[in-house]
Write an enzyme that holds these catalytic residues in place. Sequence first.
Site, short mmCIF file in Angstrom:
data_model
loop_
_atom_site.label_atom_id
_atom_site.label_comp_id
_atom_site.label_asym_id
_atom_site.label_seq_id
_atom_site.Cartn_x
_atom_site.Cartn_y
_atom_site.Cartn_z
N CYS A 77 0.80 -0.89 0.32
CA CYS A 77 -0.06 0.44 -0.01
C CYS A 77 0.85 1.16 -0.27
O CYS A 77 1.99 1.47 -0.81
CB CYS A 77 -0.89 -0.06 0.70
SG CYS A 77 -2.15 1.02 0.82
N HIS A 179 -3.99 -5.12 -0.17
CA HIS A 179 -3.66 -5.44 1.21
C HIS A 179 -3.22 -7.06 0.83
O HIS A 179 -4.91 -7.84 0.83
CB HIS A 179 -3.94 -4.81 1.90
CG HIS A 179 -4.13 -3.84 2.39
ND1 HIS A 179 -3.16 -2.92 2.95
CD2 HIS A 179 -4.70 -2.76 2.14
CE1 HIS A 179 -2.75 -1.73 3.19
NE2 HIS A 179 -4.04 -1.29 2.25
N GLU A 181 -2.21 -8.66 3.57
CA GLU A 181 -2.72 -9.52 4.25
C GLU A 181 -4.38 -9.20 4.48
O GLU A 181 -3.94 -10.34 5.49
CB GLU A 181 -1.67 -8.30 5.52
CG GLU A 181 -2.17 -7.48 6.09
CD GLU A 181 -2.16 -6.13 4.84
OE1 GLU A 181 -1.73 -6.76 3.81
OE2 GLU A 181 -2.08 -4.52 5.08
#
Lengths: 205, 254
Positions: A77, A179, A181
């Site tokens: 990001c 993202h 994650e």
Amino acid sequence: MIVVIDYNVGNVKSVCNAFRHIGCDVELSCAPEAVENATGIVLPGVAAFGYAVSALGALAEQIKEVALRGKPLLGICVGYQMLFDTSSEYGQHNGLGLIEGSVVPIPAGRVIPHMGWNLVKLPEDMELLAGIGSEKHFYFAHSFYAETSDRHAKVAYTDYGFNMPASVQKMNIYGTQFHPEKSGEAGLKILQNFYDICKREALTC
Amino acid sequence: MLTRRIIPCLDVKDNRVVKGINFLNLRDAGDPVELGARYSDMGADELVFLDITATIRSRKTIVELVEKVAENVFIPFTVGGGIQTVEQIDELLRSGAEKVSVNTAAVANPELLSESAQRFGNQCVVLAIDARRSKEKPGKWQVCIKAGSEPTDIDVVEWAAKGEELGAGEILLTSMDADGTKAGYDNELNKAVTDAVNIPVIASGGAGTLEHLYDAIVDGGADAVLMASITHFGNYTIRNIKEYLREKDIAVNL
């Protein structure tokens, strides 16, 4: 050991949680020795670009230096956006300049931020995105995007009314605008790929 | 193409998920971490946790909850309820929340939105608005604060536009008239707000059937739909919802 750079911005913990979930040793740190000894560096980021760059401070030079020496680096990001030369978010700021390009606003005429799950076309030659198929949805949350002119960089795109870079790779330098994650199983696979790259590089060094 | 998001909302009170009808009559729906993980496995695009007690004591509990959720759930989630300062937002983001929603505090102190946006980026800052149809002004909605208990003179559409200007990256728009009724979203409200802003709007309050979700997207212009009762109590799965929407040509992540 993968080191996630701790520089007082949001979401660092989520990145660590995701690496731990896949069984990867990870340390949240801003210590120069940790950066030096890491098998790979992750530069996370939920922050405004200017805030993130100033929070990174002197670590920026060190990260740049170890990346240029070949240590795998993954930017996520805003951490990904910082890999480029400049950004115009809330003023003009310099990034790490590891990949040629600039971070600019998403053009008007659509909902901004670009927030949610968008389909990314996954090129076969991008190692970070391997093993997931030819396209997959990932979670994005951003108002600026990186325009790259770097002919040494491989780029994966998503469609937001225009072809928008979603992930880049230049040698040992990797980045995702989305993202991983927070992108469920497919996102965890990307982190696994980075972990595998770091393990391999550690053996050959 | 960006997909429309399906977002289950978990109202949390004393570490349990509850769901009321019109903000009252709480009914127990389970452990928040467990329910969050289950929704993630089922294919939810995102989660919202709202601390509906929002007391000083519950604030510590909600940070611990965020930490636990973040260890077990690898999709984005928003946390809200009683958040008043940039420091609290920082703590919740650092604990693993992707976004933080503010409501009453933003009305009292609009700079909270601009300060947070400049520090964390506007994609982290969700402006939650509890809207009630105005009795005095037909076709208008008034902003309610303090968990909906206190109506203000602020117009919802104007406040949404102001919120965007200040730095909110998303609006979580709850119709208090529709909330918990399962009679459908207030799509006049949704349309009025989605027409007035350029940031994503999450429609909330009133979901009872799959058609209601479709209507909120098509008639209301919502970028995302929030629901609680219809998925918590097993009427529909996330997959049911997404398959239904996909058949009707709505882009979903399935």
